[in-house]
Design an enzyme around this catalytic site. Structure first.
Site, PDB file in Angstrom:
ATOM      1  N   GLU A  83       0.817  -1.226   0.000  1.00 43.61           N
ATOM      2  CA  GLU A  83       0.000   0.000   0.000  1.00 43.61           C
ATOM      3  C   GLU A  83       0.847   1.272   0.000  1.00 43.61           C
ATOM      4  O   GLU A  83       0.390   2.320  -0.464  1.00 43.61           O
ATOM      5  CB  GLU A  83      -0.971  -0.002   1.185  1.00 43.61           C
ATOM      6  CG  GLU A  83      -2.102  -1.031   1.078  1.00 43.61           C
ATOM      7  CD  GLU A  83      -1.715  -2.406   1.616  1.00 43.61           C
ATOM      8  OE1 GLU A  83      -0.510  -2.631   1.900  1.00 43.61           O
ATOM      9  OE2 GLU A  83      -2.610  -3.266   1.750  1.00 43.61           O
ATOM     10  N   PHE A 145     -10.993  -7.191  14.489  1.00 47.84           N
ATOM     11  CA  PHE A 145      -9.955  -7.668  13.573  1.00 47.84           C
ATOM     12  C   PHE A 145      -9.667  -6.585  12.524  1.00 47.84           C
ATOM     13  O   PHE A 145     -10.579  -6.062  11.891  1.00 47.84           O
ATOM     14  CB  PHE A 145     -10.419  -8.967  12.883  1.00 47.84           C
ATOM     15  CG  PHE A 145      -9.399  -9.481  11.890  1.00 47.84           C
ATOM     16  CD1 PHE A 145      -8.150  -9.912  12.309  1.00 47.84           C
ATOM     17  CD2 PHE A 145      -9.689  -9.502  10.526  1.00 47.84           C
ATOM     18  CE1 PHE A 145      -7.216 -10.369  11.397  1.00 47.84           C
ATOM     19  CE2 PHE A 145      -8.760  -9.956   9.613  1.00 47.84           C
ATOM     20  CZ  PHE A 145      -7.512 -10.379  10.053  1.00 47.84           C
ATOM     21  N   GLN A 146      -8.416  -6.251  12.372  1.00 44.12           N
ATOM     22  CA  GLN A 146      -7.941  -5.242  11.429  1.00 44.12           C
ATOM     23  C   GLN A 146      -8.564  -3.870  11.651  1.00 44.12           C
ATOM     24  O   GLN A 146      -8.830  -3.133  10.706  1.00 44.12           O
ATOM     25  CB  GLN A 146      -8.145  -5.710   9.982  1.00 44.12           C
ATOM     26  CG  GLN A 146      -7.252  -6.907   9.662  1.00 44.12           C
ATOM     27  CD  GLN A 146      -7.158  -7.241   8.187  1.00 44.12           C
ATOM     28  OE1 GLN A 146      -8.100  -7.020   7.443  1.00 44.12           O
ATOM     29  NE2 GLN A 146      -6.029  -7.793   7.776  1.00 44.12           N
ATOM     30  N   LYS A 195     -17.383  -0.673   6.691  1.00 45.74           N
ATOM     31  CA  LYS A 195     -17.843  -1.731   5.782  1.00 45.74           C
ATOM     32  C   LYS A 195     -19.361  -1.668   5.589  1.00 45.74           C
ATOM     33  O   LYS A 195     -19.863  -1.812   4.470  1.00 45.74           O
ATOM     34  CB  LYS A 195     -17.425  -3.091   6.356  1.00 45.74           C
ATOM     35  CG  LYS A 195     -17.601  -4.235   5.401  1.00 45.74           C
ATOM     36  CD  LYS A 195     -16.930  -5.499   5.937  1.00 45.74           C
ATOM     37  CE  LYS A 195     -16.970  -6.605   4.888  1.00 45.74           C
ATOM     38  NZ  LYS A 195     -16.281  -7.825   5.332  1.00 45.74           N
ATOM     39  N   MET A 507      24.296   8.160   1.463  1.00 42.63           N
ATOM     40  CA  MET A 507      24.222   9.464   2.118  1.00 42.63           C
ATOM     41  C   MET A 507      24.528   9.345   3.603  1.00 42.63           C
ATOM     42  O   MET A 507      25.188  10.214   4.188  1.00 42.63           O
ATOM     43  CB  MET A 507      22.841  10.098   1.892  1.00 42.63           C
ATOM     44  CG  MET A 507      22.722  11.506   2.405  1.00 42.63           C
ATOM     45  SD  MET A 507      23.991  12.605   1.734  1.00 42.63           S
ATOM     46  CE  MET A 507      23.106  13.350   0.367  1.00 42.63           C
TER      47      MET A 507
END
Ligand SMILES: Cc1ncc(C[n+]2csc(CCOP(=O)(O)OP(=O)(O)O)c2C)c(N)n1
Length: 614
Positions: A83, A145-146, A195, A507
């Site tokens: 993502e 969940f999530q 949802k 760097m």
């Protein structure tokens, strides 16, 4: 070659993202109000906002939306491999196309994976809208969940965010999100939709009336008296400098800036993100300012008596020590965001508003003043303090990043879109790829996000299907998001990738060399065989170890119709010069040592020396 800039190249740009009239609505799919699911309302609303491409990754909470997607073939969904890639691709799309980019993710880990890109868009003022699925509204706050409170998480890194729990609120929220993302100082907006809001139905009819948000005033305009004061200050100045910032590029104001300079003959220094705002080969272009800016630019800033700062925010990488920064200069700050005024550098005259509009108002009234002494002095500074330019050194068999980037510039005639990652190669790109064309550099400025370049180039590819695109990345940053190679393969899209492979997190290694006693802790780095990696993705790879091979490799890469990686094995111990140490005075620069015009390349990555080099 010389890519000669013309006023018209800079003038013929699309209208600014920030000041565009609202995107012309596509013909309405729904003529009359009808009952739709929240998912359908979401996609219909995006289409109305002019979206045709979005970058995303599905999961549980956002599944109802994905399930409805096949009804909308005019929306192309690009399945990224992480993502973070979706957010950066949306940024690349927004920047290359001067429009709003869209990223989509599910709840919890999907949404949190977006956050690096969201923070990046916030710091570089990129208009993106991120749609995230959320657990059902009855489960909110239950550690379901999530479940992650993504509006809470992204509060400090978004211009605005929303949690939507009802399908009837989706259309208005999407309208507001696009309006906020692109109006005023652009930025990221998150729309988190539960949802059940996606699953339930509501009556939908596109409302084409303009968005009105009480308390949100993105437009500002200076008073005529303030403009007159600016003109008087400009005319009175003996040693003026103009600063071109990202705002010039975003407002598509480089044509006006050229006109301003044509009339006033004032030299222009650029920020990293402002580099494509003013043509590098213009006689009044000084180059980049700040930490890795040209020494004469920083010197001239310290000596100037007037700074006209256009669309920039005096970032610490630009100013160095604020206590000693440009003390002799009066400052005019042209800036869209009032919060930036006097934030770091006190200014004598703020002109708050769109830089394009303000230049339009100033240009007819500014006049030429004779300042040959100042201009000659800057030329002298160049002569004295110019970098010992390794690109002109004879080929001694060694390959320096400067060679690679200079040759890339020459071969592409400076016309390619460059998407650079973060590190030494990013600074070398800024120094050796001379940008003469507007909006051709996409890089992560404010956040300095390693891993930005490959997914951002994916997004830019969709925004600009006909342009040549080169990624310039380090071996470290490239490995952070290299999974997006397969996204390019699946989408059958071509970009060229130049990996400046020095076997180190270069760097950071450079800082260790200068400031940490040469203790190279956690910076030597192995890489996969990038040629085999390309092959594994069904793409092409080329390895280059000598300067004499660069031209041929670049030519071959340009001819191959799919994505190509060139693994440039450059000198490992080279450093970016000049360098202003963090927080030091702007003119206290570390220069490339005069006695050693060619950097010593004696120390090598110990991992490579133990024979693990593939
Ligand atoms: C996500 C992220 N992590 C860490 C850093 C700190 N950092 C800045 S530059 C750099 C090294 C980059 O190495 P590489 O990608 O190989 O490029 P090079 O400097 O060698 O050109 C690091 C670790 C960062 N900017 N971004």
């Amino acid at each position: 070659m010389t890519a000669s800039p013309t006023a018209s190249q800079h003038a013929n740009q699309p209208t600014a993202t920030s000041n565009k009239p609202p995107t012309t609505s596509a013909p309405s799919l729904v003529e009359h109000a009808r009952v739709c699911t929240g998912s359908e309302i979401l996609w219909e609303s995006l289409i109305q906002e002019g979206v045709s491409v979005m970058f995303g990754y599905p999961g549980g909470a956002i599944m109802p939306a994905y399930d409805a997607l096949p009804q909308y073939p005019q929306l192309h969904h690009v399945l990224v491999r992480h993502e973070q890639g979706a957010a950066h691709a949306a940024e690349g799309y927004a920047r290359a196309g001067s429009t709003v980019g869209v990223a989509v993710a599910t709840s919890g880990p999907g949404a949190t994976n977006l956050t690096t890109g969201i923070a990046n868009a916030m710091l570089d003022s990129i208009p993106i809208v991120c749609i995230t699925g959320q657990v059902g509204s009855s489960l909110l706050g239950s550690d379901a969940f999530q479940e992650t409170d993504i509006t809470g998480v992204t509060l400090p890194i978004t211009k605005h965010n929303y949690l939507v729990t009802r399908p009837e609120d989706i259309m208005q929220t999407i309208k507001e999100a696009f309006y906020i993302a692109k109006s005023g100082r652009p930025g990221p907006v998150v729309v988190d939709i539960t949802k059940d809001a996606l699953q339930k139905s509501a009556t939908y009819k596109w409302d084409s009336s303009p968005v009105k948000l009480p308390g949100y005033r993105p437009e500002h305009r200076p008073l005529p008296s303030e403009l007159q004061r600016a003109i008087d200050m400009i005319h009175a100045a003996k040693k003026p400098i103009i600063f071109a910032g990202h705002g010039i590029v975003q407002a598509s104001a480089s044509g006006l800036l050229l006109e301003f300079v044509r009339k006033t003959d004032i030299p222009v220094a650029s920020t990293l993100l402002g580099l494509t705002g003013f043509p590098a080969s213009h006689p009044r272009a000084l180059g980049m300012m700040g930490m890795h800016g040209e020494a004469w630019v920083n010197q001239a800033i310290q000596e100037s008596d007037l700074i006209v700062a256009l669309g920039m925010r005096f970032d610490d990488r630009v100013t160095g020590n604020l206590k000693t920064y440009a003390l002799k200069a009066k400052k005019i700050h042209v800036e869209l965001d009032p919060a930036e005024i006097n934030k770091l550098v006190p200014v004598d005259l703020p002109l708050i508003g769109d830089v394009r509009e303000i230049l339009q108002m100033l240009v007819p009234h500014v006049e030429y003043r004779e300042r040959s002494e100042w201009l000659t002095h800057i030329e002298d500074l160049k002569g004295k303090s110019a970098v010992i330019d390794i690109k002109h050194l004879a080929d001694n068999g060694k390959l320096f990043a400067a060679h690679v980037i200079h040759d890339l510039w020459r071969l592409t005639e400076g016309k390619s879109i460059i998407v650079s990652d973060v590190g030494q190669h990013q600074m070398w790109e800024a120094q050796y790829y001379h940008h003469d064309y507007p909006n051709k550099l996409i890089t992560s400025g404010g956040l300095g996000t390693m891993g930005f370049a490959l997914p951002a180039a994916l997004g830019a590819r969709f925004a600009c299907p006909d342009e040549e695109i080169w990624v310039i990345a380090g071996d470290g940053g490239f490995q952070m998001t290299q999974a997006e190679l397969q996204t390019l393969a699946q989408e059958n899209k071509k970009v060229n990738i130049a990996i400046i492979n020095n076997g180190y997190l270069g760097m950071v290694r450079q800082w260790q060399q200068f400031f940490y006693g040469g203790r190279y802790v956690a910076t030597p780095m192995t890489s996969p065989d990038f040629v085999k990696l390309a092959d594994a993705h069904g793409l092409s790879g080329i390895r280059v170890t000598k300067r004499s091979e660069v031209d041929d490799a670049v030519r071959r890469a340009r001819e191959i119709p799919h994505t190509v990686i060139i693994d440039f094995r450059v000198e490992q111990m080279d450093a970016v010069y000049p360098m202003v140490p963090a927080g030091a005075d702007l003119d206290a620069m570390i220069r490339r040592p005069e006695s050693e015009p060619e950097p010593e390349a004696t120390q090598h990555n110990p991992i490579y020396e133990t024979g693990k080099d593939k």
